[in-house]
Write a protein that holds these residues in place. Structure first.
Motif, PDB file in Angstrom:
ATOM      1  N   GLU A 232       0.835  -1.110  -0.112  1.00  0.00           N
ATOM      2  CA  GLU A 232      -0.033  -0.084   0.018  1.00  0.00           C
ATOM      3  C   GLU A 232       0.860   1.148  -0.133  1.00  0.00           C
ATOM      4  O   GLU A 232       1.697   1.221   0.732  1.00  0.00           O
ATOM      5  CB  GLU A 232      -0.884   0.126   1.365  1.00  0.00           C
ATOM      6  N   LYS A 233       0.285   2.238  -0.769  1.00  0.00           N
ATOM      7  CA  LYS A 233       1.302   3.531  -0.961  1.00  0.00           C
ATOM      8  C   LYS A 233       2.675   3.461  -1.401  1.00  0.00           C
ATOM      9  O   LYS A 233       3.470   3.311  -0.523  1.00  0.00           O
ATOM     10  CB  LYS A 233       1.064   4.315   0.539  1.00  0.00           C
ATOM     11  N   THR A 263      -3.198   1.395  -3.773  1.00  0.00           N
ATOM     12  CA  THR A 263      -2.648   2.934  -3.910  1.00  0.00           C
ATOM     13  C   THR A 263      -1.374   2.845  -4.424  1.00  0.00           C
ATOM     14  O   THR A 263      -0.450   2.926  -3.371  1.00  0.00           O
ATOM     15  CB  THR A 263      -2.761   3.839  -2.731  1.00  0.00           C
ATOM     16  N   HIS A 293      -6.773   1.470  -7.090  1.00  0.00           N
ATOM     17  CA  HIS A 293      -6.218   2.988  -7.042  1.00  0.00           C
ATOM     18  C   HIS A 293      -4.472   3.128  -7.385  1.00  0.00           C
ATOM     19  O   HIS A 293      -3.770   3.277  -6.466  1.00  0.00           O
ATOM     20  CB  HIS A 293      -6.412   3.403  -5.574  1.00  0.00           C
TER      21      HIS A 293
END
Ligand SMILES: *[C@@H]1O[C@H](CO)[C@@H](O)[C@H](O)[C@H]1NC(C)=O
Length: 391
Positions: A232-233, A263, A293
């Motif tokens: 994530e990220k 993300t 995302h």
């Protein structure tokens, strides 16, 4: 006065009868002879500190202060007498200038068979430039060391670590359980060979958060037997993007399942999110994969499944992949492609991809809607999907 005394005394008494609560063994590598001068070989000092931390029956903390510490290859071996060793690094660990010193070792720093190790901070500078130049010159060269590897280990935490110019892969997680990596930074030039950022295989419960990877090969590469992997990220680029595979190199292979990328941003990478398998028989698989995302900025192959990998067309007898790819979701993927075909599903004719789900995909090429291409791929699309789904 007398009434307050017990208040002060009580915690002390508590400590005395229950030392395990706060008696952390503190070890500073300087006390073992390490020198922050970038020139003195500190390998033995680090190993001595580890040996003591590992033998401690209470939690241990190894501290590496500011400065540059010259280190050759080190293996930090378990099993240890405690399950809480913290290595806090304020300084930089540097490899010898001559790439041959660590170049034939599998790893520069290896953690083997450990349980409950945290690495906080630190810069690892492997000085890979010389080895890459050797490789690019076509001479015969050492294959190069992975900068940091964890094998057969569990309950690992890595926070705020920077890996610079690795000879080969930067970080490898192999045969591990419950690994958390956060705010990891990987830096190497886009032209550096085989410098994958983070490679995960035969491991379960690996989480990679808030990390930025600029390198010459895959940003994150996911090998056989990776399950319950969460990313994530993540920011990738330069590099080759996030890749599940290559899978199916062997006939008998552990599958990949339950992988989430949530993300992520890809900047100028060769691929965005890729699944790749060899065009040869295998019982491998990749299933329950989610890409969600994701922003693509000038990415050559933003969405790709390639099941026809066969470098040099060698050892792929029938040129068909045995790897089954199923239940792959692409949700909210947008941005720009550097080539016309932004979505490419090139699946196995023997085991077509199934359960591909696309929702909210919007990719452009030169300000126009990009193109999609499908071979042996089945699934459904929802909402806006541009390029128009070919499933
Ligand atoms: C999938 O992996 C996540 C961690 O990434 C985990 O929380 C979840 O329970 C897993 N799901 C299944 C069905 O195993």
């Amino acid at each position: 006065m007398t009434t307050r005394r017990p208040l002060i005394f009580l915690p002390l008494l508590f400590l005395f009868i229950n030392p395990s609560i706060s008696a952390v063994l503190k070890l500073n590598v300087l006390s073992y002879g390490a020198k922050p001068d970038g020139a003195t070989d500190s390998t033995k000092a680090f190993l001595a500190a580890w040996t003591q931390a590992c033998a401690s029956t209470s939690p241990a903390s190894i501290y590496v202060p500011k400065g540059r510490f010259l280190l050759r290859s080190v293996t930090f071996k378990g099993q240890c007498k405690n399950r809480a060793i913290t290595i806090r690094i304020d300084g930089t660990l540097v490899a010898p200038a001559d790439y041959r010193v660590i170049g034939n070792a599998d790893n520069w720093f290896a953690f083997q068979d450990v349980d409950g190790v945290s690495i906080l901070g630190g810069k690892l500078d492997a000085k890979g430039t010389g080895l890459w130049a050797c490789k690019n010159s076509g001479k015969s060269c050492p294959s190069g060391a992975t900068t940091l590897s964890f094998s057969k280990s569990k309950n690992i935490v890595v926070v705020g670590l920077t890996s610079l110019n690795s000879q080969m892969f930067h970080i490898v997680i192999n045969g591990c359980q419950n690994v958390k990596m956060q705010r990891v930074t990987v830096i190497a030039p886009g032209t550096s060979p085989n410098t994958d950022g983070i490679h995960v295989q035969l491991s379960t419960g690996v989480t990679i958060l808030d990390s930025k990877i600029q390198t010459g090969d895959d940003c994150v590469s996911i090998g056989p037997g990776a399950t319950n992997l969460w990313m994530e990220k993540i920011t990738c680029g330069p590099g080759h993007g996030i890749s599940i595979g290559s899978l199916g190199k062997d006939q008998n292979e552990a599958g990949v399942k339950n992988v989430t990328v949530k993300t992520a941003t890809f900047i100028g990478t060769q691929n965005g999110v890729r699944i790749k398998s060899w065009a040869k028989p295998s019982n491998g698989f990749a299933r329950n994969i989610v890409f969600q995302h994701v922003t693509m900025k000038n990415v050559q192959n933003p969405i790709v499944i390639d099941q026809n990998y066969c470098p040099g067309n060698k050892n792929c007898p029938d040129q068909v992949s045995g790897v089954k790819v199923s239940d792959v979701t692409y949700q909210d993927i947008h941005g720009t492609s550097a080539t016309q075909v932004a979505v490419k599903f090139d699946c196995s004719s023997k085991h077509p991809c199934s359960g591909i789900r696309m929702e909210g995909v919007s990719l452009t090429y030169k300000n126009e809607v990009a193109a999609a291409s499908c071979k042996h791929a089945g699934g459904t699309s929802f909402g806006v999907v541009q390029p128009t789904s070919c499933l």
